[in-house]
Scaffold this active site. Sequence first.
Site: not given
Length: 252
Positions: A162, A50, A124, A52, A54-55, A107
């Site tokens: 995570h 996805h 996530d 975001h 942090d990915h 998400h």
Amino acid sequence: MRPTPLPALQDNYVWAMGAGRALVVDPGSAEPVLAATGRGMVPAAILLTHHHADHCAGVPELLERWPGLPVVAPEDPRIPHATERATDGARLQLAGREIRVIAVPGHTRSHVAYLVEGVLFCGDTLFSLGCGRLFEGDAEQMHDSLQRLAALPDQTLVCCGHEYTLANAAFALAVEPGNPALVRRHAEARAQREAGQPTVPVTLATERDTNPFLRCAERAVREAAAHRLGHAPRSDAECFGALRAWKDGFGA
């Protein structure tokens, strides 16, 4: 081959699958991937679940190092580096491996998961003992996505984005304190973290036995949701929605 979690940022995992030429999943930072190359790993392709940061924020730096590296990502303009778009049901061939794409919106609206040789990279959407927040989807959509994942074989290895297991365990125990499998999983995860080890991957069978978000048909979970709703859940999706809203404000 067992996937390798590469710790990144505060509590993320970048996943690598392959001892030599490896699939790299969700590089929110390039740093752990570059460090792994010193141990003999070379990225063969990047998979993104996805949009975001942090990915996927590490992708540009990895492409500087390895120009032309394939990047597979959902159909979403917020992910600009894709060389191939991942659509639901697609079966891709990369680095000598077949990759099945599973759409799991909730998400985010375009979130996907990848199933590779019995290993599930779920970003996530599904966490050990938990699930992702509903940033762009609704409870029914997320419940349906989780049920798609829950239908995979027992020994599927869940590789999430995570290290949230201990925090999720506190909530899961509040929902279902009498679940002996959950009590055992909590003790195992606590020992793993005290030893400096990751709590994932974990089998899908374990998650079905312990994760309240996959257990919305179970009597104890429905009773816990009923206390939040003020009435018995009218559906498993309504039960899920009550749990997710509870978790959003939960403090152990």
